[in-house]
Design a protein around this motif. Structure first.
Motif, PDB file in Angstrom:
ATOM      1  N   PHE A   1      32.881  18.804  46.350  1.00 35.05           N
ATOM      2  CA  PHE A   1      33.457  18.813  45.250  1.00 35.05           C
ATOM      3  C   PHE A   1      34.906  17.975  45.172  1.00 35.05           C
ATOM      4  N   GLY A   2      35.252  17.283  46.288  1.00 32.28           N
ATOM      5  CA  GLY A   2      36.353  16.740  46.184  1.00 32.28           C
ATOM      6  C   GLY A   2      37.486  17.327  46.922  1.00 32.28           C
ATOM      7  N   ALA A   3      37.233  18.607  47.613  1.00 32.59           N
ATOM      8  CA  ALA A   3      38.378  19.334  48.130  1.00 32.59           C
ATOM      9  C   ALA A   3      39.049  18.339  49.216  1.00 32.59           C
ATOM     10  N   THR A   4      40.571  18.523  49.464  1.00 32.51           N
ATOM     11  CA  THR A   4      41.279  17.996  50.223  1.00 32.51           C
ATOM     12  C   THR A   4      42.070  19.139  51.356  1.00 32.51           C
ATOM     13  N   GLN A   5      41.560  20.366  51.178  1.00 29.18           N
ATOM     14  CA  GLN A   5      42.166  21.403  52.226  1.00 29.18           C
ATOM     15  C   GLN A   5      41.345  22.613  52.064  1.00 29.18           C
ATOM     16  N   ASP A   6      41.217  23.457  53.173  1.00 29.02           N
ATOM     17  CA  ASP A   6      40.547  24.730  53.444  1.00 29.02           C
ATOM     18  C   ASP A   6      41.467  25.593  53.373  1.00 29.02           C
ATOM     19  N   PHE A   7      41.964  26.117  54.279  1.00 33.19           N
ATOM     20  CA  PHE A   7      43.259  27.374  54.032  1.00 33.19           C
ATOM     21  C   PHE A   7      44.697  26.752  53.928  1.00 33.19           C
ATOM     22  N   THR A   8      45.484  27.540  53.387  1.00 32.68           N
ATOM     23  CA  THR A   8      46.638  27.092  52.917  1.00 32.68           C
ATOM     24  C   THR A   8      47.586  27.288  54.294  1.00 32.68           C
ATOM     25  N   GLU A   9      48.283  26.019  54.427  1.00 33.80           N
ATOM     26  CA  GLU A   9      49.112  26.198  55.911  1.00 33.80           C
ATOM     27  C   GLU A   9      50.444  26.789  55.438  1.00 33.80           C
ATOM     28  N   ALA A  10      50.645  27.937  55.920  1.00 32.73           N
ATOM     29  CA  ALA A  10      51.868  28.790  55.650  1.00 32.73           C
ATOM     30  C   ALA A  10      52.049  29.875  56.961  1.00 32.73           C
ATOM     31  N   THR A  11      53.055  30.717  56.692  1.00 29.72           N
ATOM     32  CA  THR A  11      53.354  31.595  57.743  1.00 29.72           C
ATOM     33  C   THR A  11      52.548  32.987  57.372  1.00 29.72           C
ATOM     34  N   TYR A  12      51.813  33.748  58.073  1.00 32.95           N
ATOM     35  CA  TYR A  12      51.045  35.013  57.938  1.00 32.95           C
ATOM     36  C   TYR A  12      51.447  35.938  58.803  1.00 32.95           C
TER      37      TYR A  12
ATOM     38  N   PHE B   1      42.064  30.510  50.736  1.00 32.05           N
ATOM     39  CA  PHE B   1      40.943  29.484  51.062  1.00 32.05           C
ATOM     40  C   PHE B   1      40.442  28.865  49.858  1.00 32.05           C
ATOM     41  N   LEU B   2      40.379  27.565  49.977  1.00 29.72           N
ATOM     42  CA  LEU B   2      40.004  26.583  48.765  1.00 29.72           C
ATOM     43  C   LEU B   2      40.961  26.933  47.857  1.00 29.72           C
ATOM     44  N   PRO B   3      42.060  26.599  47.950  1.00 27.01           N
ATOM     45  CA  PRO B   3      43.134  27.082  47.032  1.00 27.01           C
ATOM     46  C   PRO B   3      43.176  26.096  45.589  1.00 27.01           C
ATOM     47  N   GLU B   4      42.459  24.971  45.738  1.00 21.06           N
ATOM     48  CA  GLU B   4      42.433  23.950  44.792  1.00 21.06           C
ATOM     49  C   GLU B   4      41.301  24.468  43.712  1.00 21.06           C
ATOM     50  N   PHE B   5      40.603  25.475  44.186  1.00 25.82           N
ATOM     51  CA  PHE B   5      39.692  25.874  43.035  1.00 25.82           C
ATOM     52  C   PHE B   5      39.745  27.386  42.437  1.00 25.82           C
ATOM     53  N   GLY B   6      40.814  28.033  42.966  1.00 25.45           N
ATOM     54  CA  GLY B   6      41.107  29.345  42.349  1.00 25.45           C
ATOM     55  C   GLY B   6      41.672  30.220  43.427  1.00 25.45           C
TER      56      GLY B   6
ATOM     57  N   ILE C   1      37.198  34.606  69.346  1.00 21.78           N
ATOM     58  CA  ILE C   1      36.003  34.544  68.790  1.00 21.78           C
ATOM     59  C   ILE C   1      35.997  35.204  67.266  1.00 21.78           C
ATOM     60  N   LEU C   2      35.597  34.313  66.501  1.00 25.91           N
ATOM     61  CA  LEU C   2      35.300  34.903  65.093  1.00 25.91           C
ATOM     62  C   LEU C   2      33.944  35.421  64.856  1.00 25.91           C
ATOM     63  N   PRO C   3      33.797  36.901  64.530  1.00 26.52           N
ATOM     64  CA  PRO C   3      32.623  37.484  64.194  1.00 26.52           C
ATOM     65  C   PRO C   3      32.346  36.802  62.823  1.00 26.52           C
ATOM     66  N   ASN C   4      30.987  36.828  62.555  1.00 28.78           N
ATOM     67  CA  ASN C   4      30.601  36.315  61.260  1.00 28.78           C
ATOM     68  C   ASN C   4      31.100  37.111  60.027  1.00 28.78           C
ATOM     69  N   GLN C   5      31.785  36.347  59.228  1.00 23.84           N
ATOM     70  CA  GLN C   5      32.429  36.958  58.130  1.00 23.84           C
ATOM     71  C   GLN C   5      32.435  36.060  56.716  1.00 23.84           C
ATOM     72  N   ALA C   6      32.782  36.736  55.751  1.00 26.62           N
ATOM     73  CA  ALA C   6      32.844  36.027  54.445  1.00 26.62           C
ATOM     74  C   ALA C   6      34.248  35.661  54.369  1.00 26.62           C
ATOM     75  N   LEU C   7      34.644  34.461  53.850  1.00 28.33           N
ATOM     76  CA  LEU C   7      36.004  33.977  53.855  1.00 28.33           C
ATOM     77  C   LEU C   7      36.448  33.872  52.421  1.00 28.33           C
ATOM     78  N   GLY C   8      37.973  33.968  52.321  1.00 29.10           N
ATOM     79  CA  GLY C   8      38.402  33.884  51.018  1.00 29.10           C
ATOM     80  C   GLY C   8      38.137  35.121  50.177  1.00 29.10           C
ATOM     81  N   GLY C   9      37.697  36.552  50.727  1.00 28.56           N
ATOM     82  CA  GLY C   9      37.082  37.395  49.957  1.00 28.56           C
ATOM     83  C   GLY C   9      35.972  37.242  49.484  1.00 28.56           C
ATOM     84  N   GLY C  10      35.071  36.301  49.894  1.00 30.33           N
ATOM     85  CA  GLY C  10      33.699  36.597  49.640  1.00 30.33           C
ATOM     86  C   GLY C  10      33.320  35.097  48.654  1.00 30.33           C
ATOM     87  N   VAL C  11      34.321  34.191  48.532  1.00 33.50           N
ATOM     88  CA  VAL C  11      33.871  33.058  47.498  1.00 33.50           C
ATOM     89  C   VAL C  11      32.836  32.260  47.995  1.00 33.50           C
ATOM     90  N   GLY C  12      31.992  31.811  46.882  1.00 34.39           N
ATOM     91  CA  GLY C  12      30.737  30.943  47.363  1.00 34.39           C
ATOM     92  C   GLY C  12      30.266  30.234  46.036  1.00 34.39           C
TER      93      GLY C  12
END
Length: 328
Positions: free
Chosen positions: A213-224, A242-247, A263-274
């Protein structure tokens, strides 16, 4: 209270596609949902009590779950519990002869649940010691090393014959509203100090760009804020967009500190976006980050991003993501 929950439960299932329906102001929305939506059932995670197996320490897996269905828990018959062992450290610990197939940990009957909880829904705490898990996999403690995992899977049986598990639950169920993944990763770990990798960290995306979908970034680079999770070695990067360009898709990134690797155990990203299924992050036994046990000023998190739910249309192909976190 059960009737109130019933409408919330049905309404949440309906949210995913209600915007596509033409508005009819003359029809009661509750009746519309009840007449047109086939509801399922979930096992909501109330609390993960323990999901780590520290080397040299007595430990096990324990989780409290709550069953929810359209009849307020009255459809619950039983829950089957299974586990699968994965050797993610082939160079450490000889697991020759181990059982890598899914094995049974038994069945929890509805009578073992209690319903004297908020909303009157049935709850139960599942607990399995490391000895029980190891026996099922046919391994001994000296054959294990940091990064080896057990995946505990739950299968919910209803009195009307329907069965629900991870293979037929959508993104809003497994990683979103209901927090009902139906499976949990239990990781063999090397103990670390409770204060290690806790505090404010700047996140940089080192590798990975969402390919659709023409995305240019994944996660927002900031301090957490990075906080301790369940067990000594689990850490959580909180409220990461996650995917801030879309919502406004925000959720935690949970990972484990495992003997020099993250190690990242399997999980939904961005609160479950899909789109059709939740977008997933998972180290998958091969894509790890790294940390220095003597220095927590910087570490990386490595994993694969994909869409694990059946029927998902994004992303177009799995791809690697590497995040670098630097203490501030």
């Amino acid at each position: 209270m059960k009737n109130l929950f019933k409408y919330i439960f049905i309404g949440a299932i309906f949210i995913g596609f209600s915007a596509c329906e033409e508005d009819d102001g003359d029809e009661n929305i509750t009746v519309l949902v009840q007449d047109t939506v086939e509801t399922g059932a979930v096992l909501r995670t109330i609390q993960i009590i323990s999901n780590e197996l520290p080397i040299g320490l007595d430990a096990g897996f324990s989780v409290q779950i709550e069953e929810q269905d359209e009849l307020g828990g009255d459809l619950l018959q039983s829950v089957d519990v299974f586990a699968t062992f994965a050797d993610n450290s082939p160079d450490d610990g000889d697991t020759t002869g181990a059982n890598f197939s899914e094995f049974s940990l038994g069945t929890i009957d509805a009578t073992e649940f209690t319903d004297d909880q908020p909303f009157g829904l049935p709850r139960v705490t599942l607990s399995y010691s490391s000895d029980v898990l190891n026996a099922g996999a046919g391994v001994t403690p000296d054959q294990l090393f940091g990064g080896d995992t057990y995946t505990v899977r739950l299968s919910l049986n209803l009195t009307d014959g329907r069965v629900f598990s991870v293979n037929n639950a959508g993104g809003i169920i497994t990683g979103g509203f209901f927090n009902s993944p139906f499976q949990y990763a239990v990781t063999v770990t090397c103990p670390v100090d409770a204060a290690y990798a806790v505090g404010n960290y700047a996140l940089d995306v080192t590798t990975g760009v969402f390919p659709d979908f023409g995305a240019t970034q994944d996660f927002t680079e900031a301090t957490y804020s990075v906080t301790a999770g369940t067990g000594d070695t689990e850490r959580i990067v909180n409220d990461v967009p996650f995917l801030p360009e879309f919502g406004d898709f925000v959720g935690p990134i949970t990972f484990n500190l495992v003997c020099g690797q993250t190690i990242l155990p399997n999980q939904a990203l961005g609160g479950g976006v899909g789109c059709g299924g939740a977008i997933q992050g998972d180290s998958m036994g091969t894509d790890f980050g790294a940390y220095d046990p003597a220095d927590d000023s910087v570490f990386t998190i490595g994993f694969i991003i994909t869409a694990g739910d059946s029927g998902s249309t994004c992303p177009s192909a799995p791809y690697s993501s590497v995040l670098t976190l630097t203490r501030q």
